[in-house]
Design a protein around this motif. Structure first.
Motif, PDB file in Angstrom:
ATOM      1  N   SER A  21       3.601  18.472 -14.957  1.00 15.42           N
ATOM      2  CA  SER A  21       3.195  17.077 -14.840  1.00 15.42           C
ATOM      3  C   SER A  21       1.713  16.970 -14.477  1.00 15.42           C
ATOM      4  N   LYS A  22       1.310  17.724 -13.481  1.00 12.12           N
ATOM      5  CA  LYS A  22      -0.090  17.674 -13.029  1.00 12.12           C
ATOM      6  C   LYS A  22      -1.047  18.160 -14.117  1.00 12.12           C
ATOM      7  N   SER A  24      -0.502  18.181 -17.428  1.00 11.92           N
ATOM      8  CA  SER A  24      -0.439  17.413 -18.671  1.00 11.92           C
ATOM      9  C   SER A  24      -0.746  15.928 -18.504  1.00 11.92           C
ATOM     10  N   GLY A  25      -0.600  15.429 -17.279  1.00  9.33           N
ATOM     11  CA  GLY A  25      -0.774  14.002 -17.072  1.00  9.33           C
ATOM     12  C   GLY A  25       0.464  13.199 -17.433  1.00  9.33           C
ATOM     13  N   VAL A  26       1.575  13.889 -17.696  1.00 14.50           N
ATOM     14  CA  VAL A  26       2.848  13.239 -17.993  1.00 14.50           C
ATOM     15  C   VAL A  26       3.645  13.190 -16.688  1.00 14.50           C
ATOM     16  N   ALA A  27       4.174  12.038 -16.347  1.00 18.60           N
ATOM     17  CA  ALA A  27       4.906  11.879 -15.090  1.00 18.60           C
ATOM     18  C   ALA A  27       6.055  12.885 -14.988  1.00 18.60           C
ATOM     19  N   GLN A  28       6.255  13.422 -13.788  1.00 18.31           N
ATOM     20  CA  GLN A  28       7.329  14.377 -13.556  1.00 18.31           C
ATOM     21  C   GLN A  28       8.677  13.755 -13.894  1.00 18.31           C
ATOM     22  N   THR A  45       2.789  11.981 -25.841  1.00 11.87           N
ATOM     23  CA  THR A  45       3.377  12.775 -24.762  1.00 11.87           C
ATOM     24  C   THR A  45       3.714  14.174 -25.250  1.00 11.87           C
ATOM     25  N   LYS A  48       0.545  16.263 -25.453  1.00 11.36           N
ATOM     26  CA  LYS A  48       0.069  16.678 -24.125  1.00 11.36           C
ATOM     27  C   LYS A  48       0.877  17.870 -23.613  1.00 11.36           C
TER      28      LYS A  48
END
Length: 67
Positions: A21-22, A24-28, A45, A48
């Protein structure tokens, strides 16, 4: 297929959902939903996640390789 592939590749690379998540910037929570099959991510998504995992979209989606 996507849910299984994402989880397996993430684990093979030694990444937690939080670390992915951190990076890629995709929420966990989104990663969790994708891995459990509860969510279908958009192409942005997927890109990413594939980028951070250093794999192609085809590999992430589990498309068979043409030989």
């Amino acid at each position: 297929m996507l849910s299984h592939n994402l989880k397996k590749i993430r684990q093979d690379k030694g990444l937690s959902q939080l670390k992915l998540s951190k990076l890629s910037g995709v929420a966990q929570s989104s990663i969790s939903e994708i891995e459990s099959g509860k969510s279908n991510p958009n192409i942005s998504t997927l890109r990413k996640l594939a980028s951070v995992l250093e794999i192609s979209l085809d590999e992430l989606l589990g498309k068979p390789k043409v030989v």
